[in-house]
Design a protein around this motif. Structure first.
Motif, PDB file in Angstrom:
ATOM      1  N   UNK A  56      16.986   5.970  -2.060  1.00 35.83           N
ATOM      2  CA  UNK A  56      16.805   6.563  -0.726  1.00 35.83           C
ATOM      3  C   UNK A  56      15.538   6.120   0.003  1.00 35.83           C
ATOM      4  N   UNK A  57      14.864   5.074  -0.474  1.00 35.21           N
ATOM      5  CA  UNK A  57      13.641   4.605   0.178  1.00 35.21           C
ATOM      6  C   UNK A  57      13.864   3.236   0.819  1.00 35.21           C
ATOM      7  N   UNK A  58      14.878   3.165   1.688  1.00 37.98           N
ATOM      8  CA  UNK A  58      15.151   1.937   2.435  1.00 37.98           C
ATOM      9  C   UNK A  58      14.946   2.148   3.931  1.00 37.98           C
ATOM     10  N   UNK A  59      15.470   3.279   4.460  1.00 39.11           N
ATOM     11  CA  UNK A  59      15.323   3.609   5.874  1.00 39.11           C
ATOM     12  C   UNK A  59      14.117   4.527   6.057  1.00 39.11           C
ATOM     13  N   UNK A  60      13.255   4.207   7.001  1.00 44.31           N
ATOM     14  CA  UNK A  60      12.178   5.127   7.351  1.00 44.31           C
ATOM     15  C   UNK A  60      12.754   6.394   7.960  1.00 44.31           C
ATOM     16  N   UNK A  61      13.745   6.235   8.823  1.00 43.20           N
ATOM     17  CA  UNK A  61      14.484   7.357   9.401  1.00 43.20           C
ATOM     18  C   UNK A  61      15.938   7.213   8.969  1.00 43.20           C
ATOM     19  N   UNK A  62      16.422   8.083   8.082  1.00 41.71           N
ATOM     20  CA  UNK A  62      17.802   7.932   7.593  1.00 41.71           C
ATOM     21  C   UNK A  62      18.837   7.952   8.711  1.00 41.71           C
ATOM     22  N   UNK A  63      18.520   8.597   9.817  1.00 36.54           N
ATOM     23  CA  UNK A  63      19.462   8.673  10.941  1.00 36.54           C
ATOM     24  C   UNK A  63      19.150   7.641  12.016  1.00 36.54           C
ATOM     25  N   UNK A  64      18.186   6.773  11.731  1.00 37.66           N
ATOM     26  CA  UNK A  64      17.783   5.787  12.723  1.00 37.66           C
ATOM     27  C   UNK A  64      18.638   4.530  12.688  1.00 37.66           C
ATOM     28  N   UNK A  65      18.314   3.575  13.527  1.00 38.74           N
ATOM     29  CA  UNK A  65      19.119   2.349  13.628  1.00 38.74           C
ATOM     30  C   UNK A  65      18.873   1.411  12.447  1.00 38.74           C
ATOM     31  N   UNK A  66      19.797   0.489  12.279  1.00 37.16           N
ATOM     32  CA  UNK A  66      19.685  -0.519  11.216  1.00 37.16           C
ATOM     33  C   UNK A  66      18.900  -1.711  11.758  1.00 37.16           C
ATOM     34  N   UNK A  67      17.603  -1.508  11.896  1.00 33.83           N
ATOM     35  CA  UNK A  67      16.742  -2.552  12.432  1.00 33.83           C
ATOM     36  C   UNK A  67      15.582  -2.799  11.477  1.00 33.83           C
ATOM     37  N   UNK A  68      14.949  -3.945  11.636  1.00 34.53           N
ATOM     38  CA  UNK A  68      13.801  -4.277  10.785  1.00 34.53           C
ATOM     39  C   UNK A  68      12.686  -3.260  10.969  1.00 34.53           C
ATOM     40  N   UNK A  69      12.547  -2.749  12.199  1.00 34.92           N
ATOM     41  CA  UNK A  69      11.480  -1.778  12.467  1.00 34.92           C
ATOM     42  C   UNK A  69      11.706  -0.466  11.726  1.00 34.92           C
ATOM     43  N   UNK A  98      12.905  -0.284   8.620  1.00 37.47           N
ATOM     44  CA  UNK A  98      12.932  -0.555   7.176  1.00 37.47           C
ATOM     45  C   UNK A  98      11.584  -0.206   6.561  1.00 37.47           C
ATOM     46  N   UNK A  99      11.638   0.325   5.359  1.00 36.93           N
ATOM     47  CA  UNK A  99      10.427   0.555   4.576  1.00 36.93           C
ATOM     48  C   UNK A  99      10.085  -0.743   3.854  1.00 36.93           C
ATOM     49  N   UNK A 100       8.844  -1.177   3.981  1.00 35.84           N
ATOM     50  CA  UNK A 100       8.430  -2.446   3.370  1.00 35.84           C
ATOM     51  C   UNK A 100       7.048  -2.266   2.713  1.00 35.84           C
ATOM     52  N   UNK A 101       7.004  -2.298   1.379  1.00 35.69           N
ATOM     53  CA  UNK A 101       8.064  -2.561   0.405  1.00 35.69           C
ATOM     54  C   UNK A 101       8.910  -1.314   0.159  1.00 35.69           C
ATOM     55  N   UNK A 102      10.189  -1.542  -0.077  1.00 39.91           N
ATOM     56  CA  UNK A 102      11.128  -0.445  -0.251  1.00 39.91           C
ATOM     57  C   UNK A 102      11.299  -0.127  -1.734  1.00 39.91           C
ATOM     58  N   UNK A 103      12.013   0.957  -1.989  1.00 42.75           N
ATOM     59  CA  UNK A 103      12.395   1.291  -3.362  1.00 42.75           C
ATOM     60  C   UNK A 103      11.512   2.353  -4.000  1.00 42.75           C
ATOM     61  N   UNK A 149       5.007  -1.776   6.585  1.00 45.52           N
ATOM     62  CA  UNK A 149       5.727  -1.037   7.619  1.00 45.52           C
ATOM     63  C   UNK A 149       6.364   0.223   7.025  1.00 45.52           C
ATOM     64  N   UNK A 150       6.053   1.368   7.608  1.00 47.90           N
ATOM     65  CA  UNK A 150       6.627   2.660   7.190  1.00 47.90           C
ATOM     66  C   UNK A 150       6.357   2.970   5.720  1.00 47.90           C
ATOM     67  N   UNK A 151       5.215   2.488   5.218  1.00 52.38           N
ATOM     68  CA  UNK A 151       4.883   2.680   3.802  1.00 52.38           C
ATOM     69  C   UNK A 151       3.512   3.364   3.720  1.00 52.38           C
ATOM     70  N   UNK A 152       3.468   4.684   3.532  1.00 52.71           N
ATOM     71  CA  UNK A 152       2.200   5.438   3.572  1.00 52.71           C
ATOM     72  C   UNK A 152       1.119   4.957   2.608  1.00 52.71           C
ATOM     73  N   UNK A 153       1.439   4.545   1.354  1.00 49.18           N
ATOM     74  CA  UNK A 153       0.345   4.125   0.459  1.00 49.18           C
ATOM     75  C   UNK A 153      -0.486   2.963   0.991  1.00 49.18           C
ATOM     76  N   UNK A 154       0.052   2.155   1.919  1.00 50.99           N
ATOM     77  CA  UNK A 154      -0.697   1.027   2.465  1.00 50.99           C
ATOM     78  C   UNK A 154      -1.317   1.350   3.821  1.00 50.99           C
ATOM     79  N   UNK A 155      -1.319   2.619   4.194  1.00 50.61           N
ATOM     80  CA  UNK A 155      -1.867   2.989   5.505  1.00 50.61           C
ATOM     81  C   UNK A 155      -3.345   2.620   5.583  1.00 50.61           C
ATOM     82  N   UNK A 156      -3.734   2.061   6.704  1.00 49.21           N
ATOM     83  CA  UNK A 156      -5.127   1.684   6.923  1.00 49.21           C
ATOM     84  C   UNK A 156      -5.502   0.326   6.380  1.00 49.21           C
ATOM     85  N   UNK A 157      -4.547  -0.413   5.794  1.00 48.16           N
ATOM     86  CA  UNK A 157      -4.830  -1.738   5.254  1.00 48.16           C
ATOM     87  C   UNK A 157      -4.193  -2.800   6.155  1.00 48.16           C
ATOM     88  N   UNK A 158      -4.832  -3.933   6.226  1.00 47.08           N
ATOM     89  CA  UNK A 158      -4.357  -4.995   7.134  1.00 47.08           C
ATOM     90  C   UNK A 158      -3.097  -5.661   6.607  1.00 47.08           C
TER      91      UNK A 158
END
Length: 394
Positions: free
Chosen positions: A182-195, A197-202, A248-257
């Motif tokens: 369940x860690x692929x879509x940032x918003x489960x009800x959102x569109x199927x777009x790259x924006x 996607x959780x990166x890295x996912x899983x 992208x959409x991955x909280x553990x990497x927040x604040x890192x370039x």
């Protein structure tokens, strides 16, 4: 006897010179075909006959040992005499390793609501964990964190990653991340777009271990440690690369370039070590190399989760009140300091295993030798053969 003459078949011992009455009619059998060699280019026909080679005809030379009593006794004795000293050497090397394991710091650092079913858990963050070194620890010294009760070997957990994302590929939509839910879509009800996607996912990346440790002496000075080289060189070189979409959409990497080649985010060796899943529910992950000898005495480990002197959650900027959670599944966390040798870490099992196998081999060899000396048997003596008549009583 007319049966020989009517069918055109000669009696035994004679040559048939008369033609068969069926020859020349439409019921005459077809003439026999001579066997064709495999791959006969002139006839274009194939047969099932294997090539006439020693391997295909199973006629290769072979050595079939005859296990006489003395051969068996000698083999067992040689194995035993080899394994016993090897086991002793491994055991001595293992027992010469100094290993220090802390108390479970998930329990030590908890302030309130510490039960598995309790909500609103509060930990000391940072937490000062005392640890005692009983004797001199000389380099090389490794620092590990150990987690107990975490099943990284669960099939769904092991598969929950995208190697394409981790090696820096871009343009991957959430629908293509088939192993990550369940860690692929940032918003489960959102569109199927790259924006979206959780990166890295899983699940592996999402559950990355993020407690940090600082080893300090009694005077408050930090012990020198090194992070470089804790991950496999092949993983760092080939399998983990940042891209413009990493984080992208991955909280553990927040604040890192998360810039390609900067050694952060996916390229961080702590992250890479975590992504190599463990085979057992109790495992150790290499955290740092200690770059100086440790003298006997008391040390402290400063454990922190979050950023800043007063740790805050990098994704929400709220105060971080808990360390890495393991209480919900009954797990525990430890800090481990250990020296290493040519055998690796402390592991008495290998030495004991060699010594047990060697002892059993020597014992069997002696038992067989005594039996052979008391009641020897001549090899190939037919007196030991029992016929079916003897068994039936006839």
């Amino acid at each position: 006897n007319t049966s020989f003459r009517q069918g055109g078949v000669s009696p035994p011992g004679q040559t048939n010179t008369r033609p068969s009455p069926l020859q020349g009619s439409r019921w005459a059998p077809a003439p026999a075909m001579a066997p064709q060699a495999t791959g006969d280019a002139s006839s274009g026909m194939q047969t099932r006959r294997p090539p006439n080679t020693s391997f295909r005809q199973q006629t290769m030379k072979a050595w079939r040992p005859i296990l006489t009593p003395m051969w068996v006794i000698g083999t067992l004795m040689v194995v035993g005499l080899l394994f016993l000293p090897i086991g002793a050497i491994c055991l001595v090397a293992s027992q010469g390793i100094v290993e220090v394991i802390s108390v479970p710091y998930d329990e030590y650092c908890c302030v309130k609501n510490c039960g598995a079913e309790d909500s609103g858990r509060v930990d000391r963050n940072p937490c000062i964990l005392p640890i005692t070194v009983p004797e001199t620890m000389r380099q090389p010294i490794n620092m590990y964190y150990m987690v107990e009760g975490f099943y990284q070997n669960h099939r769904r957990y092991v598969k929950s990653r995208s190697d394409e994302q981790l090696r820096g590929d871009v343009g991957i939509k959430p629908s293509a991340l088939i192993d990550c839910p369940p860690r692929a879509y940032a918003d489960p009800n959102g569109p199927d777009t790259v924006e979206n996607a959780i990166n890295p996912c899983g699940l592996i990346a999402w559950s990355v271990f993020n407690d940090t440790f600082a080893l300090k002496k009694t005077d408050g000075s930090e012990v020198a440690v090194s992070k470089k080289g804790i991950a496999w060189e092949s993983d760092v070189r080939d399998k983990f690369k940042n891209s413009k979409e990493t984080g992208s959409n991955f909280p553990p990497f927040a604040g890192q370039a998360c810039e390609p080649g900067d050694g952060t985010c996916v390229e961080d060796e702590d992250f890479i070590v975590w992504m190599r899943t463990a085979a057992l529910p109790t495992f150790r992950k290499l955290y740092r190399f200690v770059e100086e000898d440790l003298q006997p005495g008391n040390y402290t480990v400063v454990i922190q989760n979050g950023v800043g002197a007063s740790p805050r959650n990098p994704a929400t900027n709220e105060p971080q009140t808990t360390l890495y959670p393991v209480h919900t599944f009954g797990g525990h966390k430890y800090v481990v300091l250990t020296t290493t040798a040519w055998i690796g870490g402390k592991n008495d099992f290998l030495g004991y295993a060699y010594m047990i196998v060697g002892s059993v081999s020597v014992a069997l060899a002696l038992a067989f030798l005594i039996k052979h000396l008391q009641s020897p048997r001549i090899l190939g003596d037919t007196d030991y053969l029992v016929s079916w008549k003897d068994l039936s009583g006839q």
